[in-house]
Design a protein around this motif. Sequence first.
Motif, PDB file in Angstrom:
ATOM      1  N   SER A  55       9.893   2.830 -21.756  1.00 10.40           N
ATOM      2  CA  SER A  55       9.251   2.709 -20.457  1.00 10.40           C
ATOM      3  C   SER A  55      10.239   2.960 -19.320  1.00 10.40           C
ATOM      4  CB  SER A  55       8.642   1.311 -20.292  1.00 10.40           C
ATOM      5  OG  SER A  55       8.164   1.132 -18.971  1.00 10.40           O
TER       6      SER A  55
ATOM      7  N   ALA B 196       9.827   0.236 -16.552  1.00  8.66           N
ATOM      8  CA  ALA B 196      10.526  -1.015 -16.848  1.00  8.66           C
ATOM      9  C   ALA B 196      12.034  -0.842 -16.712  1.00  8.66           C
ATOM     10  CB  ALA B 196      10.173  -1.489 -18.259  1.00  8.66           C
TER      11      ALA B 196
ATOM     12  N   THR C 258      14.060  -2.802 -13.791  1.00 11.23           N
ATOM     13  CA  THR C 258      15.074  -3.752 -14.261  1.00 11.23           C
ATOM     14  C   THR C 258      16.447  -3.394 -13.734  1.00 11.23           C
ATOM     15  OG1 THR C 258      13.801  -4.151 -16.288  1.00 11.23           O
ATOM     16  CG2 THR C 258      16.120  -4.785 -16.297  1.00 11.23           C
TER      17      THR C 258
ATOM     18  N   SER D  18      11.208  -7.392 -13.644  1.00 12.41           N
ATOM     19  CA  SER D  18      11.414  -6.689 -14.916  1.00 12.41           C
ATOM     20  C   SER D  18      10.270  -6.956 -15.888  1.00 12.41           C
ATOM     21  CB  SER D  18      12.738  -7.122 -15.547  1.00 12.41           C
ATOM     22  OG  SER D  18      13.818  -6.877 -14.679  1.00 12.41           O
ATOM     23  N   CYS D  19      10.005  -8.218 -16.141  1.00 10.05           N
ATOM     24  CA  CYS D  19       8.967  -8.586 -17.107  1.00 10.05           C
ATOM     25  C   CYS D  19       7.576  -8.233 -16.593  1.00 10.05           C
ATOM     26  CB  CYS D  19       9.055 -10.077 -17.423  1.00 10.05           C
ATOM     27  SG  CYS D  19      10.577 -10.560 -18.264  1.00 10.05           S
TER      28      CYS D  19
ATOM     29  N   ALA E  98       7.059  -4.464 -16.912  1.00 10.71           N
ATOM     30  CA  ALA E  98       6.911  -4.129 -18.331  1.00 10.71           C
ATOM     31  C   ALA E  98       5.520  -4.508 -18.830  1.00 10.71           C
ATOM     32  CB  ALA E  98       7.980  -4.841 -19.151  1.00 10.71           C
TER      33      ALA E  98
ATOM     34  N   ARG F 146       2.777  -2.157 -17.504  1.00  7.68           N
ATOM     35  CA  ARG F 146       2.760  -0.849 -18.163  1.00  7.68           C
ATOM     36  C   ARG F 146       2.086  -0.933 -19.526  1.00  7.68           C
ATOM     37  NH1 ARG F 146       2.813   3.611 -15.631  1.00  7.68           N
ATOM     38  NH2 ARG F 146       4.018   4.752 -17.179  1.00  7.68           N
TER      39      ARG F 146
ATOM     40  N   ALA G 196       8.281  -1.114 -23.715  1.00 11.09           N
ATOM     41  CA  ALA G 196       8.573  -1.905 -22.520  1.00 11.09           C
ATOM     42  C   ALA G 196       9.842  -2.729 -22.712  1.00 11.09           C
ATOM     43  CB  ALA G 196       7.390  -2.815 -22.192  1.00 11.09           C
TER      44      ALA G 196
ATOM     45  N   ILE H   4      13.481  -2.548 -20.580  1.00 13.40           N
ATOM     46  CA  ILE H   4      14.187  -3.676 -19.962  1.00 13.40           C
ATOM     47  C   ILE H   4      15.639  -3.723 -20.430  1.00 13.40           C
ATOM     48  CG2 ILE H   4      14.340  -6.199 -19.900  1.00 13.40           C
ATOM     49  CD1 ILE H   4      11.315  -6.302 -19.927  1.00 13.40           C
TER      50      ILE H   4
END
Length: 224
Positions: free
Chosen positions: A144, A147, A151, A180-181, A184, A187, A198, A202
Amino acid sequence: MPLTLNKSREISLLLTGIGLLVAAVYVDHHDNEPVFSPYREGYTGDEINPIDRLGYTARDERAGQFADAGLWGGPTLPLLLSLDPRTRPHYPVVLLLWLQTMLLTFSLSSLIKNTVSRPRPYIYNENWELEQRLTRKDRAAFLSGHAANATAGSVLFASLLATYDHRFARHAKFAAITISCGTAYLRVKAGKHWITDAAAGILLGGGVAGAVINWHKAKPGKPV
């Protein structure tokens, strides 16, 4: 000053990023073979690993739009240091580290995407036409990029604040985790990436940002 520069290192990092980007474009342009769904006779779900099977195969455009906020918002955060009187004098250094981090993250993620060519989750949806040829966008699941870039930017921001002992450093760490999370997850929810895609994004973004910061930190016993 808590961060140091080295001319040869800075040039090497920038050239590495450019080289990886050129490689990504090369791989993309030489991938001309027609590709279709790998399961043109039906999809049962057994072909996907148990972790990714927990994700989504239906497109969620709204989730995708929210994820774009992380894509652009995360990388923008380090640029806000130009507004703080304490970090403003060091902004040229911050800007260089930002450029290196985002260039390396984008070029690496692009090269990996173009090399792996993993089909996105939505082509496994029951509404997908199996005879439809997959475009490059349909085969860019791993990893990703949203992500990774979200990140990289947010982790770099949090790391810079921590390096300068900024009073908002702790809050920036929480923001980095959230961005970040959150990006992710969105997506995955959008049907654009598998869970492992994802997670890999990260790890890549956080790894690049952390490495760039560590490479520029002044070493004990050496002049700053």
